[in-house]
Each structure stands twice: as C-alpha cells, then as structure tokens.
Motif scaffolding. Sequence first.
Motif, PDB file in Angstrom:
ATOM      1  N   GLN A  23       0.742  -1.329  -0.115  1.00  0.00           N
ATOM      2  CA  GLN A  23      -0.230   0.074   0.030  1.00  0.00           C
ATOM      3  C   GLN A  23       0.776   1.406  -0.079  1.00  0.00           C
ATOM      4  N   ILE A  24       2.058   1.506   0.616  1.00  0.00           N
ATOM      5  CA  ILE A  24       2.677   2.434   0.976  1.00  0.00           C
ATOM      6  C   ILE A  24       3.605   2.725  -0.543  1.00  0.00           C
ATOM      7  N   SER A  25       3.516   1.667  -1.509  1.00  0.00           N
ATOM      8  CA  SER A  25       4.356   1.690  -2.542  1.00  0.00           C
ATOM      9  C   SER A  25       3.696   2.814  -3.369  1.00  0.00           C
ATOM     10  N   GLY A  26       2.498   3.278  -3.204  1.00  0.00           N
ATOM     11  CA  GLY A  26       1.659   4.450  -3.836  1.00  0.00           C
ATOM     12  C   GLY A  26       0.685   3.926  -5.022  1.00  0.00           C
ATOM     13  N   ILE A  27       0.320   2.635  -4.966  1.00  0.00           N
ATOM     14  CA  ILE A  27      -0.600   2.190  -6.185  1.00  0.00           C
ATOM     15  C   ILE A  27      -1.633   2.884  -5.943  1.00  0.00           C
ATOM     16  N   ASN A  28      -2.239   2.870  -4.824  1.00  0.00           N
ATOM     17  CA  ASN A  28      -3.661   3.539  -4.709  1.00  0.00           C
ATOM     18  C   ASN A  28      -4.084   5.121  -5.065  1.00  0.00           C
ATOM     19  N   LEU A  29      -2.744   5.699  -5.109  1.00  0.00           N
ATOM     20  CA  LEU A  29      -2.569   7.127  -5.465  1.00  0.00           C
ATOM     21  C   LEU A  29      -3.045   7.093  -6.929  1.00  0.00           C
ATOM     22  N   ILE A  30      -2.747   6.121  -7.603  1.00  0.00           N
ATOM     23  CA  ILE A  30      -3.287   5.779  -9.217  1.00  0.00           C
ATOM     24  C   ILE A  30      -4.536   5.334  -9.446  1.00  0.00           C
ATOM     25  N   THR A  31      -4.580   4.356  -8.646  1.00  0.00           N
ATOM     26  CA  THR A  31      -6.165   3.604  -8.665  1.00  0.00           C
ATOM     27  C   THR A  31      -7.270   4.357  -8.410  1.00  0.00           C
ATOM     28  N   TYR A  32      -7.290   4.972  -7.396  1.00  0.00           N
ATOM     29  CA  TYR A  32      -8.508   5.645  -6.859  1.00  0.00           C
ATOM     30  C   TYR A  32      -8.383   7.107  -7.499  1.00  0.00           C
ATOM     31  N   TYR A  33      -7.683   7.661  -7.869  1.00  0.00           N
ATOM     32  CA  TYR A  33      -7.584   8.960  -8.620  1.00  0.00           C
ATOM     33  C   TYR A  33      -6.915   9.020  -9.928  1.00  0.00           C
ATOM     34  N   ALA A  34      -6.763   8.184 -10.633  1.00  0.00           N
ATOM     35  CA  ALA A  34      -6.360   7.909 -12.021  1.00  0.00           C
ATOM     36  C   ALA A  34      -7.195   9.045 -12.805  1.00  0.00           C
ATOM     37  N   PRO A  35      -8.453   9.083 -12.937  1.00  0.00           N
ATOM     38  CA  PRO A  35      -9.067   9.940 -13.839  1.00  0.00           C
ATOM     39  C   PRO A  35      -8.819  11.486 -13.554  1.00  0.00           C
ATOM     40  N   LEU A  36      -8.538  11.676 -12.128  1.00  0.00           N
ATOM     41  CA  LEU A  36      -8.233  13.238 -11.806  1.00  0.00           C
ATOM     42  C   LEU A  36      -6.616  13.374 -12.264  1.00  0.00           C
ATOM     43  N   LEU A  37      -5.854  12.636 -11.908  1.00  0.00           N
ATOM     44  CA  LEU A  37      -4.509  12.696 -12.403  1.00  0.00           C
ATOM     45  C   LEU A  37      -4.182  12.935 -13.857  1.00  0.00           C
ATOM     46  N   TYR A  38      -5.139  12.240 -14.659  1.00  0.00           N
ATOM     47  CA  TYR A  38      -5.052  12.552 -16.263  1.00  0.00           C
ATOM     48  C   TYR A  38      -5.780  13.926 -16.518  1.00  0.00           C
ATOM     49  N   LYS A  39      -6.635  14.266 -15.730  1.00  0.00           N
ATOM     50  CA  LYS A  39      -7.162  15.613 -15.883  1.00  0.00           C
ATOM     51  C   LYS A  39      -6.345  16.747 -15.628  1.00  0.00           C
ATOM     52  N   ASP A  40      -5.264  16.568 -14.838  1.00  0.00           N
ATOM     53  CA  ASP A  40      -4.424  17.404 -14.295  1.00  0.00           C
ATOM     54  C   ASP A  40      -3.292  17.563 -15.518  1.00  0.00           C
ATOM     55  N   ILE A  41      -3.042  16.635 -16.212  1.00  0.00           N
ATOM     56  CA  ILE A  41      -2.437  16.915 -17.485  1.00  0.00           C
ATOM     57  C   ILE A  41      -2.917  17.832 -18.397  1.00  0.00           C
ATOM     58  N   GLY A  42      -4.009  18.079 -18.376  1.00  0.00           N
ATOM     59  CA  GLY A  42      -4.655  19.016 -19.228  1.00  0.00           C
ATOM     60  C   GLY A  42      -5.677  18.475 -20.477  1.00  0.00           C
ATOM     61  N   LEU A  43      -6.137  17.167 -20.294  1.00  0.00           N
ATOM     62  CA  LEU A  43      -7.008  16.582 -21.262  1.00  0.00           C
ATOM     63  C   LEU A  43      -8.390  16.475 -20.743  1.00  0.00           C
ATOM     64  N   ASP A  44      -8.935  17.533 -20.905  1.00  0.00           N
ATOM     65  CA  ASP A  44     -10.344  17.672 -20.213  1.00  0.00           C
ATOM     66  C   ASP A  44     -11.497  17.439 -21.228  1.00  0.00           C
ATOM     67  N   ASP A  45     -11.166  17.461 -22.553  1.00  0.00           N
ATOM     68  CA  ASP A  45     -12.365  17.250 -23.618  1.00  0.00           C
ATOM     69  C   ASP A  45     -12.523  15.810 -23.700  1.00  0.00           C
ATOM     70  N   ASN A  46     -14.028  15.598 -23.871  1.00  0.00           N
ATOM     71  CA  ASN A  46     -14.394  14.347 -24.485  1.00  0.00           C
ATOM     72  C   ASN A  46     -14.056  13.377 -23.443  1.00  0.00           C
ATOM     73  N   HIS A  47     -14.019  13.641 -22.237  1.00  0.00           N
ATOM     74  CA  HIS A  47     -13.898  12.709 -21.164  1.00  0.00           C
ATOM     75  C   HIS A  47     -12.590  11.876 -21.408  1.00  0.00           C
ATOM     76  N   TYR A  48     -11.575  12.445 -22.158  1.00  0.00           N
ATOM     77  CA  TYR A  48     -10.247  11.760 -22.158  1.00  0.00           C
ATOM     78  C   TYR A  48      -9.683  11.163 -20.807  1.00  0.00           C
ATOM     79  N   PRO A  49      -9.846  12.012 -19.794  1.00  0.00           N
ATOM     80  CA  PRO A  49      -9.302  11.413 -18.330  1.00  0.00           C
ATOM     81  C   PRO A  49      -9.834   9.985 -18.053  1.00  0.00           C
ATOM     82  N   LYS A  50     -10.913   9.861 -18.198  1.00  0.00           N
ATOM     83  CA  LYS A  50     -11.576   8.535 -17.972  1.00  0.00           C
ATOM     84  C   LYS A  50     -11.231   7.412 -18.982  1.00  0.00           C
ATOM     85  N   LEU A  51     -11.024   8.086 -20.028  1.00  0.00           N
ATOM     86  CA  LEU A  51     -10.507   6.845 -21.341  1.00  0.00           C
ATOM     87  C   LEU A  51      -9.229   6.747 -20.904  1.00  0.00           C
ATOM     88  N   LEU A  52      -8.225   7.622 -20.720  1.00  0.00           N
ATOM     89  CA  LEU A  52      -7.062   7.126 -20.245  1.00  0.00           C
ATOM     90  C   LEU A  52      -7.058   6.170 -18.899  1.00  0.00           C
TER      91      LEU A  52
END
Length: 536
Positions: A293-322
């Motif tokens: 758990q302290i490896s950081g896996i759930n940083l990604i698992t739980y918040y992956a759509p938000l992390l991809y949204k921070d990259i700047g891909l806001d259109d067409n639900h791209y964060p959820k697609l990624l």
Amino acid sequence: MPGVPRYFGLKGKNLNLAIAFIAGLDFLLFGYDQGVTGGLLDLPSFTKYFPEINPEDPLIKDLEGVKAQRSTNQGIAVAAYNLGCFLGAVFTIFVGNPLGRKKTIFWGSVIMTIGALLQTCSYHLPQFIVGRIITGWGNGMNTSTVPTWQSETSQAHERGKLVMVEGMLITAGITISYWINYGFAWIGENEVAWRFPLAFQIFFALIIFGTILNLPESPRWLVMQGRETEAIEVLESLNDKPRDDPFIKNEIAAVRATVQEMSQGSYSSLFKMSEYREFHRVVLAYVNQMYQQISGINLITYYAPLLYKDIGLDDNHYPKLLAACNGTEYLMAAFVPIFIIELVGRRKLMLFGAAGMSLSMVALTITNYFLTVKDVTEAGIGQAVFLFVFNTFFGIGWLGMTWLYPAEIVPLRIRAPTNALSTSANWIFNFLVVMITPVAFETIGYKTYIIFAVINAFIFPTVYFFFPETRYRSLEEMDDIFKKTTNIFNVVPISLKEPHRYDKHGQLKPEYIEDVVRKESVSHGVAKESVNDASS
C-alpha cells in the motif's frame, strides 16, 4: 466403497478451478470497489448531491481555504471505504476461526451488498460515507479470509498460480469499473451515470454468497475443529484421489501433526517467539501487506481520472478514457506472474517490482515538476506514460503477492488471525494513502511522488535480506523452515537451501513417500501391540 465426493458435481482440477473462480470473483469485486469511485468525483450529476467533496467547483476557485477543505473532505469520503475494510479485517481476527473460512466470506459478501445499496440510494454525504464504510467492512472480512481459504484448499505447486489469478482479477475489477465509468460519463446529467456503477458491484456479491456455502471448507480448518472425517473427504475431492492413496495419507498426517502441535495457540500467540517464531512470521506478513500500500499504487487506482485531468486532457472525457486504458494495460501486466510465479519464486518478483516502482516514481517526480512548476506541457505525456509503467511493475511484482505470501508463511493455529491482522495493515495504510493524496497534491505538488520513490527504494533491501522463499513449499514445510531459524537474518538462506518435499509438479518425492509408509507401519504396529496388551 463410495467414490470420491463431489461439489457441484466437480472434483480434482475442476473443483480447484471452481474455488479459484469464486475466490477470484471476490477479488474482482474488491478491485471494482477500489476503481469505481474515482471516476464519479467530477460528474455533474454526482457533485450536485455531494458538493462538499468537489474542490474543482468554479464558484470557489478563489477561495483557497474552502478548496483545501473540500480536498480533505474528498479524501475522507473516498478513504471511508478503506477505513471500513480495516475495521472488517480487525473484526475477522476474532471471528475468522470460530466461523470458518466459508461462513466468514458468506457474511462478508452479505454486508458488502448492504453497503452498496446504501451508496446507490444516497442523497446526502453522510449516508454515502456510511455506505462506503459498511461496504468496506464486508470487503475487509473477505480479503482477510479468501487467501487463507484458497491457500488451504490448494496443492503446493498450484497455490501460487491460483492466488496470482486473484491478484489479476483485482485489476480486472478496476478495469471494468473504469470502462463502466467512461461509458456512463456520456449520459450527462442523468443520475444513472453514478448510481448504476455503484449498484453494479451487487451483482458480484450475489454470486459469491449464493455459492460459497456449497463449496469445500478448508481441510486444515476442519482438522483444527476436530472434524477429520470431513477433512479427508475434502482432500479426496480436491485431489481426486482415494483416502488410502499415499498422497492423501501424507497430507492428512502433516495437517494432523501441525494441528496437534499448534493446539495450544491463542491470539496471544501472535506475539510469542516459540520454536515456530510466531511473532517473526506475523511481522513479515504485516510488513508485506503494508509495503503493497505505501508503494503508492492507490494514489493511481483511486485518482487516475483526476491525475489525467491535471495533465490538461479535459475534453471528451479523455481522463476517464486514459484511466480505462491504464487499467486495461494493468490487467495485461497482471497476467504475467500467473505464468512465472512458480518458475522464478516470490522473492525475485517482489524485488523486480520494488526496483521498477521506485524508478517510475522518480520519473513521475521529474515529469510532474516540469509540468506543474516549469509549465512544460509536453511533460504531461511523460507523466501519462509513467503512470502506465508504474502499474506494470506493480502488477507483475506486488499485486497478488501480498494475498499469497502472508497465507504461506504463518502457522496453522494463528493463520486466520494473522492474515486478518496483516490485511488490516493493507487497509489502514491504504486509507492513509487515499486520505492524504488530494491534500498532498494540493500542498506539496510534485514532491508527493518523491515520498513514494524513497519508500519503494527502501522496500528492495528489506525483501532481499528478510523475506524467505516459499516456492514449491507446502504450508507445513514452512513450519519446519522457521523452526530451524535462529534469527531474522538466516531465514532467507534456510528457505533457499532446505530440500523440497514436493517436486515442481506437486508430487511427493519418493523419499517422503517411503517416510509416510514407514510412519503408517509404525502406527499400525503400535496399535496392534496395544490391542494384544489389552487382550492379555
């Protein structure tokens, strides 16, 4: 003489596959629960009911104090599930052995269903949080018990593969949740966009508690309860061999001997250091789960759509697609250890995973620094790539490992409470990571990744020096290895050098078959002598 007993008309390999399916379905449900919430947090139909956990609300853009508070609220709401899992795992420490493996899983699945219904029907944040805690409670019971049940009904040469399948199915659940979230995101303002994904988990729970009671109980638990005849019947079914076969005789003799020797065990035995080195083994199991758990896996698992949204891909639900694509690649990586776990062993996979995860976190630190501090938009591509890379290393090295390894290294008498305790470590540190992630990114930004890079680098030497190899070992063989251990440093070399009782196909080696026959002869001789003495 009656034939080998069957369950659902199955025996031998087919029965083992049926057990693996139900055990795996539970872990698929576990993964689904982990992945589903992160994709709902930015849905308009979701934030309409729960604005308190929406830090991206444009109306509070300039109110930094409110934004920080909502980030904290978001962490609490998402992590409430993990807190429930922790409580369920601790609860299982006390009820796991009295209830048995099957009944614990049954009631855990029922509780998960109740929690999922509460979440699905929520209109206010407190109800949503309570529903997540209840769902987590049931999942904590299940994840504390399923690996034990799976390990205690598997042959030594198959155990690693079967539990790795469970790990793979965690990612399958995550992937399913990501794709469902992506598909339903196109619905728009309709509430079904978030209520259906939350309700869908009930489908998996219904299958589990509808079938689990008609599958075999752990033969080791049955012997521990004094139900040896039932244990022999289960072993016959699992191995498709009659009870007078040397393999079955050896299995029941080994289990009987272990139960007899450990019959004085209690919850306080978790902290003892007898010849079985209980506390040593409990610490290894606990740390193994904590590391995952302290490896950081759930940083990604739980918040992956938000992390991809921070990259700047806001259109067409791209964060959820990624995020869905990330989950799919994660699933593909999770297939790898199924085929190599018995070939390369547990230690090498853990070492490989730790090294790769540390380097991935270093890369994420650098790319996120250039993206957020230097405003280099191209760095977002690198961040997206290394989120994929991290999941690959984790999927191969650590995903299923912590559900297999603790169940393999602890003695029978304390196996259930130890696995519950070690699973509680998984959930409390899971809760910690999920809780602090929104706050950490809000306050220290890219430096969040540095923390996990250092942690993963530290995992490597501790695994190398302190974690023994369990490949091709029966559960009773591990007892013997720890009995020969004199300190925390020599358990690894002993585990690597000690002769194996079983070959790579799971067959008892000839010298041990002879030993079983010799013990049977001695046992019959003693019995015969006792009868003669009684007659005279």
